[in-house]
Motif scaffolding. Structure first.
Motif, PDB file in Angstrom:
ATOM      1  N   GLN A 103       0.710   4.471  -2.426  1.00 39.91           N
ATOM      2  CA  GLN A 103       0.396   5.807  -1.931  1.00 39.91           C
ATOM      3  C   GLN A 103       1.537   6.763  -2.175  1.00 39.91           C
ATOM      4  O   GLN A 103       1.346   7.970  -2.125  1.00 39.91           O
ATOM      5  CB  GLN A 103       0.039   5.741  -0.452  1.00 39.91           C
ATOM      6  N   ARG A 133      -4.480  12.206   2.674  1.00 37.74           N
ATOM      7  CA  ARG A 133      -4.321  11.228   1.599  1.00 37.74           C
ATOM      8  C   ARG A 133      -5.532  11.245   0.687  1.00 37.74           C
ATOM      9  O   ARG A 133      -5.405  11.123  -0.540  1.00 37.74           O
ATOM     10  CB  ARG A 133      -4.127   9.832   2.195  1.00 37.74           C
ATOM     11  N   LYS A 145     -17.643   8.226   3.356  1.00 38.21           N
ATOM     12  CA  LYS A 145     -17.047   6.893   3.433  1.00 38.21           C
ATOM     13  C   LYS A 145     -18.120   5.928   3.885  1.00 38.21           C
ATOM     14  O   LYS A 145     -18.875   6.211   4.819  1.00 38.21           O
ATOM     15  CB  LYS A 145     -15.904   6.920   4.434  1.00 38.21           C
ATOM     16  N   LEU A 163       0.825  -1.188   0.000  1.00 38.92           N
ATOM     17  CA  LEU A 163       0.000   0.000   0.000  1.00 38.92           C
ATOM     18  C   LEU A 163       0.864   1.244   0.000  1.00 38.92           C
ATOM     19  O   LEU A 163       0.555   2.229  -0.675  1.00 38.92           O
ATOM     20  CB  LEU A 163      -0.910  -0.023   1.244  1.00 38.92           C
ATOM     21  N   GLU A 218      -8.895   2.411  -0.850  1.00 41.78           N
ATOM     22  CA  GLU A 218      -7.918   3.160  -0.062  1.00 41.78           C
ATOM     23  C   GLU A 218      -7.414   4.280  -0.943  1.00 41.78           C
ATOM     24  O   GLU A 218      -7.291   4.100  -2.145  1.00 41.78           O
ATOM     25  CB  GLU A 218      -6.712   2.268   0.283  1.00 41.78           C
ATOM     26  N   SER A 266     -13.845  -4.494   3.723  1.00 42.69           N
ATOM     27  CA  SER A 266     -13.112  -3.236   3.533  1.00 42.69           C
ATOM     28  C   SER A 266     -14.132  -2.143   3.280  1.00 42.69           C
ATOM     29  O   SER A 266     -15.315  -2.416   3.137  1.00 42.69           O
ATOM     30  CB  SER A 266     -12.115  -3.345   2.391  1.00 42.69           C
ATOM     31  N   SER A 267     -13.670  -0.928   3.237  1.00 38.25           N
ATOM     32  CA  SER A 267     -14.604   0.199   3.138  1.00 38.25           C
ATOM     33  C   SER A 267     -14.474   0.893   1.802  1.00 38.25           C
ATOM     34  O   SER A 267     -13.540   0.650   1.047  1.00 38.25           O
ATOM     35  CB  SER A 267     -14.309   1.193   4.249  1.00 38.25           C
ATOM     36  N   GLU A 288      -5.249  10.722   7.153  1.00 40.94           N
ATOM     37  CA  GLU A 288      -6.107  10.042   6.188  1.00 40.94           C
ATOM     38  C   GLU A 288      -6.812  11.051   5.304  1.00 40.94           C
ATOM     39  O   GLU A 288      -6.954  10.857   4.100  1.00 40.94           O
ATOM     40  CB  GLU A 288      -7.120   9.180   6.955  1.00 40.94           C
TER      41      GLU A 288
END
Lengths: 273, 506
Positions: free
Chosen positions: B91, B136, B158, B87, B231, B164-165, B133
């Motif tokens: 990112q 990001r 969100k 990840l 994400e 997972s979201s 967060e």
């Protein structure tokens, strides 16, 4: 969640969308220290926040020598003035679950009333259940602790005298262990002593493994295990009590849980999975 | 005696489990404690040192040396890449900045909102995803705008899932984008299959009820286009537009999201689509129910259209808006919805499904005044820019809760409205700025308990069936004899008539 680490830990559980504003955080830092001194607690934890229709309750928990038995809960509206909650008894929990099913109002003296029609042998009998919001709050906090408090395996040890305290040499779960639901335990008196084979018992140690695992929960799938914050933090969310979040940074001893939500049990869970 | 036996049995059990622990091999040296202690004691037995307990560590070290010389591992394990490292690689791209755009950036208008500022106000209100967060997410939104060439986008919120979201971004619809209709393709395939059969099977004459037509992109529930990602750093996926059937079914079911867009939604009534459609339907419902703004921020465009109908396109930002002080924001009448309410039908503008049959009857030359008894009444919902005070109460709780971000410094506080019907929907206003956000599980408050819709009752039998018993053998014989007699008598009668006729003729 430990109040001393709450300043940075609140960011780790913020995946739920709920944090505390800066004003509340500053007030908590001051008032927790005073609470510890006045009530002579060993540790003071920020337990969470329960939303009410008019006002929200902030809950703090103080722990004494035995982490599991010596617990006291306190509530406040402005994070400064704290009031002690009565300890929850079984009858209180039962009354609260019958009488009060809606949202919390925000007024501790509000009385919920419920007339229950129960048919006995001689005809219909009316049972009345009344509970004040303060007692309902105490019962809810107790229920959430029973059902949904989470600690990683090895974080607490049981001394030979039977007291439970923090394990000073807990170094954190490894990355692979943190992906399994088995490594997390309920922080309550063990209810399901499942018989395990001798090989599995070899891995367990009676000082550490005296708690129930989360993977034994019914219904299966009532916990959601995810990685947040760019994959650094392992976050467990309860689907039975929506709003309870547990966080743990693997390979470090940092862990904690907090409840920010309605205070209502999610009884629709079997429909939702 | 029994107690002692139990005790010794318990001790034996714990001794056995300790032995099992000692016999587990260590992964690094491939030996275990039990074997090592055995060898150690054997060496002590053989050599009989005088002060064994003082030099036991050296003896143990010697034992290890003699047996581990051959076992040096020349192969080294590859370090496994953890999920966090993968990840982080993705990112990292968010933070890279192309060098050519330095001059262009100064000229470019800010197409993406200032998420940092939004994050600050939300934090004051007690809502948020954490500062890092949000940063990001801000960079991921910028990446979305650049990659898809959008006119502008906004962080919608969100939605949490079990595995997972989803992070959801709302963007303006760009005209000219056509959607591939996968349903039409499926119908064509079915037709082709039907033609290929040699003996066509009898076709049923059952006609489905006409489906409520989808709203065109850019209007009604499909005004905005939504993008999701798991994400910040992952690629954004565009969600399909929503159909009224999906909204009506989404109102009846109550399911968690799993976090995978292609997973099926198993429910009753069956949901027409997979999780991507369910997500889009819930986003549409949440937007329609909880996107609010201070009164006066938006105003209706002055056009020639009817004043009664305020359509989505006809509101615009009011340049004369001066902000409302925090104390007045407590009353519901100072907040208004700025997204259209979704009617019972599943759309924002009502469509008369019976209009098609009305055309047929007109062709037959019937009068236009004929009123069909089945004509549905047009559905009316709350109009756009209606205040929150008109929101209906459900389950005896007010639909919104008002909070102020700080009671001690009232002048600089932020006014916050928290929705009780959609837990997780927040709206804040401070001076001239406002914003809405949703962070939650994507489900409406269901009161004390959700009762799933029951399957329909079984259909009754066809009513005009007459039943009769089959005649038994004796009854049939009796009937046959009677019939024969009747025929014999008739024949006699005919013969007699013929004779009479012949006599008459004579």
């Amino acid at each position: 969640m430990d109040c001393s680490s709450s300043c940075c830990s609140l960011d780790l559980v913020a995946g739920n969308g709920c944090t505390l504003s800066v004003e509340h955080r500053a007030a908590l830092q001051t008032s927790m220290v005073l609470l510890k001194k006045n009530y002579k607690f060993q540790r003071v934890l920020l337990w969470g926040k329960i939303f009410g229709l008019n006002r929200d309750y902030f809950i703090a928990q103080g722990r004494g020598e035995d982490e599991m038995l010596d617990k006291k809960n306190l509530y406040s509206f402005n994070c400064m003035d704290w009031f002690l909650l009565p300890s929850a008894t079984d009858s209180m929990v039962e009354d609260a679950s019958i009488a009060a099913k809606r949202r919390f109002i925000g007024d501790p003296s509000f009385v919920y009333e419920r007339l229950e029609m129960s048919e006995g042998q001689g005809g219909a009998a009316e049972g009345e259940a009344t509970v004040s919001e303060e007692r309902r709050l105490a019962a809810t906090v107790h229920q959430i602790d029973e059902d949904a408090s989470v600690v990683p395996r090895g974080a607490f040890v049981k001394s030979p005298r039977g007291l439970v305290h923090v394990n000073r040499s807990f170094a954190g779960l490894s990355h692979s262990e943190a992906k399994k639901l088995d490594s997390f335990r309920h922080f309550r008196k063990a209810k399901n002593p499942n018989k395990k084979s001798i090989e599995e018992m070899g891995d367990l140690s009676p000082a550490i493994d005296f708690l129930d695992t989360l993977s034994d929960d019914i219904p299966e799938g009532s916990w959601s295990l995810q990685r947040e914050c760019a994959g650094n933090v392992c976050v467990l969310r309860s689907l039975l009590w929506l709003g309870l979040t547990f966080y743990h940074l693997p390979m470090t001893p940092q862990h904690g849980y907090i409840y920010i939500g309605d205070g209502t049990k999610n009884l629709n869970l079997p429909f939702m999975l | 005696m029994d107690a002692k036996q139990d005790e010794s049995a318990g001790k034996l059990q714990s001794a056995r489990s300790l032995k099992a622990l000692m016999m587990t091999n260590s992964p690094q040296s491939n030996t275990n404690l039990y074997d090592h202690l055995t060898l150690l004691l054997m060496k002590v037995m053989d050599e009989h040192p005088h002060d064994a307990v003082d030099v036991i560590e050296d003896i143990s070290h010697d034992v290890k040396l003699t047996f581990s010389e051959d076992k040096q591992n020349l192969l080294r394990d590859l370090p496994e890449t953890t999920a966090a490292e993968l990840l982080a690689e993705q990112q990292r791209l968010l933070f890279s900045r192309p060098e050519e755009d330095e001059q262009e950036e100064q000229l470019m208008e800010t197409l993406h909102p200032n998420v940092r500022e939004v994050g600050f106000y939300l934090e004051q209100a007690g809502v948020g995803l954490g500062r890092e967060e949000m940063q990001r997410i801000f960079l991921a939104l910028k990446q979305l705008v650049e990659s898809q060439a959008l006119l502008g986008c906004r962080l919608w919120g969100k939605i949490l899932g079990t595995e997972s979201s989803y992070i959801v971004a709302e963007a303006q619809y760009i005209e000219g984008e056509e959607e591939k209709n996968s349903e039409e393709v499926a119908e064509e395939e079915e037709e082709r299959e039907a033609e290929n059969e040699m003996d066509p099977l009898p076709r049923s004459t059952y006609k489905l009820l006409p489906a409520v037509p989808k709203e065109a992109l850019g209007t009604g529930a499909n005004t905005f286009v939504y993008y999701v990602c798991k994400e910040p750093g992952h690629s954004w996926v565009k969600l399909p537009s929503v159909s009224p059937a999906q909204i009506t079914v989404a109102r009846l079911i109550y399911k968690f999201f799993t976090g995978r867009l292609d997973s099926p939604v198993v429910s009753y009534p069956p949901f027409p689509g997979n999780e991507a459609n369910y997500l889009r339907a819930q986003i549409a419902r949440i937007s329609a129910g909880t996107q609010v703004s201070p009164r006066g921020f938006f105003r209706a465009r002055e056009e020639e259209g009817d004043e009664d109908e305020v359509v989505q396109d006809s509101i615009e930002v009011n340049p004369d808006f001066e902000g409302i002080p925090v104390s007045e924001m407590a009353s519901f009448s100072n907040w208004v919805h700025h997204v259209q309410h979704i009617l019972q039908q599943g759309r924002c503008t009502w469509v008369n499904l019976a209009a098609k049959s009305g055309e047929d009857s007109n062709e037959e030359g019937e009068a236009e005044e004929k009123e069909e008894p089945d004509e549905p009444e047009p559905e009316v919902g709350p109009r756009l820019l209606d205040s929150l005070s008109k929101d209906s109460e459900m389950f005896n709780i007010p639909p919104w809760t008002f909070k102020v971000s700080s009671t001690l410094t009232f002048q600089h506080a932020v006014a916050v409205q928290r929705s009780n019907l959609w837990p997780g929907a927040y709206a804040y206003a401070c001076g001239k700025k406002f914003e809405n956000i949703y962070v939650g599980w994507g489900l409406k408050y269901a009161g004390e308990g959700y009762s799933p819709p029951v399957p329909p009752l079984p259909q009754t039998q066809y009513p005009q069936m007459t039943e009769a018993l089959d005649p038994s053998l004796e009854e049939e014989q009796v009937l046959e004899e009677a019939l024969e007699e009747q025929r014999a008598v008739q024949k006699q009668m005919e013969d007699l008539d013929d004779e009479d006729e012949e006599d008459d003729d004579d």
